[in-house]
Scaffold this active site. Structure first.
Site, mmCIF file in Angstrom:
data_model
loop_
_atom_site.group_PDB
_atom_site.id
_atom_site.type_symbol
_atom_site.label_atom_id
_atom_site.label_comp_id
_atom_site.label_asym_id
_atom_site.label_seq_id
_atom_site.Cartn_x
_atom_site.Cartn_y
_atom_site.Cartn_z
ATOM 1 N N ASP A 90 0.864 -1.189 0.000
ATOM 2 C CA ASP A 90 0.000 0.000 0.000
ATOM 3 C C ASP A 90 0.892 1.228 0.000
ATOM 4 O O ASP A 90 1.943 1.257 0.642
ATOM 5 C CB ASP A 90 -0.973 0.006 1.174
ATOM 6 C CG ASP A 90 -0.301 -0.085 2.531
ATOM 7 O OD1 ASP A 90 -0.145 0.949 3.194
ATOM 8 O OD2 ASP A 90 0.060 -1.208 2.929
ATOM 9 N N GLU A 182 -7.938 4.820 12.074
ATOM 10 C CA GLU A 182 -6.828 4.624 13.006
ATOM 11 C C GLU A 182 -6.910 5.478 14.259
ATOM 12 O O GLU A 182 -6.112 5.301 15.187
ATOM 13 C CB GLU A 182 -5.501 4.937 12.300
ATOM 14 C CG GLU A 182 -5.247 4.147 11.038
ATOM 15 C CD GLU A 182 -3.916 4.519 10.402
ATOM 16 O OE1 GLU A 182 -2.943 4.748 11.160
ATOM 17 O OE2 GLU A 182 -3.848 4.570 9.154
#
Length: 287
Positions: A90, A182
């Site tokens: 990623d 997150e």
């Protein structure tokens, strides 16, 4: 006549000890100087005939003791569990300009990059400056791609979803869109979950496909577990031989390292594996 003898100045124990101490001090200095000179003169021989063989021997011992199911892949410079057959990365602006043809061509022991998650947006205003280039060039190299959005709970979930969809097109051949979750942004967990649900629902409504949730293992356990079980998960948990997220956890992707070296990328990159086989992977791709 009696001769008078001159008195003799006797050395005291203290003065004798002081002299010995001074002599020893100079002797030690001389020995150190000689040793340093010898070390400088002999260092090439020492490295060539002692250190180098020892280093090779130590590496051999490490290799022998390494878990064969969790080996180090020298070209990627990380350890990768053998039991996974589909690998990916990623990326975002942090990786800079990427040569995707080199990424695709890299291979070691059947480990090669087959998919990439690419950062598109963040919040309601930020577009990753490398997104459009990565989104265009990675598929040209034959890499399956999915776009992700960095989610901020303080912003409206629905507005973030709209912004994401305005930036990243979802088309045939793509992996599902991803919500990167997150942080709580200082909000109560209930508020984060409410905005996240709004984001996910809007994406699903507009694309006809459930998004994937990306998060860290601890964040998942603390704030998401039992609330979003119907969504596929992409979980970050580094440097471990396996992801112990629980037998009932609906994870499909595992981000196992943030330090991989990949050809065509000049900065460390996150490395991922897919849980299933090639058939399961193809089922995820939008048709």
């Amino acid at each position: 006549m009696r001769q008078v003898r001159k008195p003799v100045k006797r050395k005291t124990a203290k003065s004798t000890a002081r002299k010995k101490k001074t002599d020893n001090k100079w002797s030690l200095r001389i020995r150190l100087i000689v040793a340093a000179m010898l070390l400088i003169l002999l260092s090439p021989l020492y490295y060539g005939y002692v250190l180098k063989p020892f280093s090779a021997t130590w590496q051999w011992i490490k290799d022998i003791g390494e878990d064969p199911e969790f080996p180090t892949y020298s070209s990627y410079d990380i350890r990768i569990p053998r039991k996974y057959g589909i690998h990916g990365i990623d990326v975002s602006y942090a990786q800079g300009k990427i040569d995707w043809q080199k990424v695709k061509a890299m291979e070691e022991d059947d480990v090669r990059i087959q998919f990439a998650f690419i950062k598109a947006t963040e919040g309601i205003t930020l577009v990753d400056p490398y997104f459009q280039r990565n989104w265009r060039e990675a598929p040209k190299a034959g890499i399956i791609c999915g776009a992700y959005h960095y989610f901020h709970p303080r912003k409206s979930g629905k507005q973030q979803a709209r912004f994401f969809l305005q930036t990243a097109s979802f088309e045939t051949g793509d992996l599902p869109m991803i919500a990167d979750v997150e942080t709580l942004d200082g909000l109560p967990p209930e508020r984060m979950r409410r905005e996240l649900k709004s984001f996910l629902s809007h994406i699903e409504k507009k694309t006809g496909t459930k998004p994937i949730i990306y998060t860290g293992l601890s964040f998942y356990r603390d704030y998401l577990k039992d609330y979003f079980d119907e969504y596929k998960l992409w979980i970050a948990h580094y440097y471990k031989p396996e992801l112990k997220a629980g037998a009932n956890t609906n994870w499909y992707f595992w981000q196992l390292s943030d330090k991989a070296k990949v050809s065509g990328i000049n900065h460390p990159v996150d490395f991922n594996v897919f849980k299933g086989d090639s058939t399961a992977f193809r089922r995820l791709i939008y048709h």
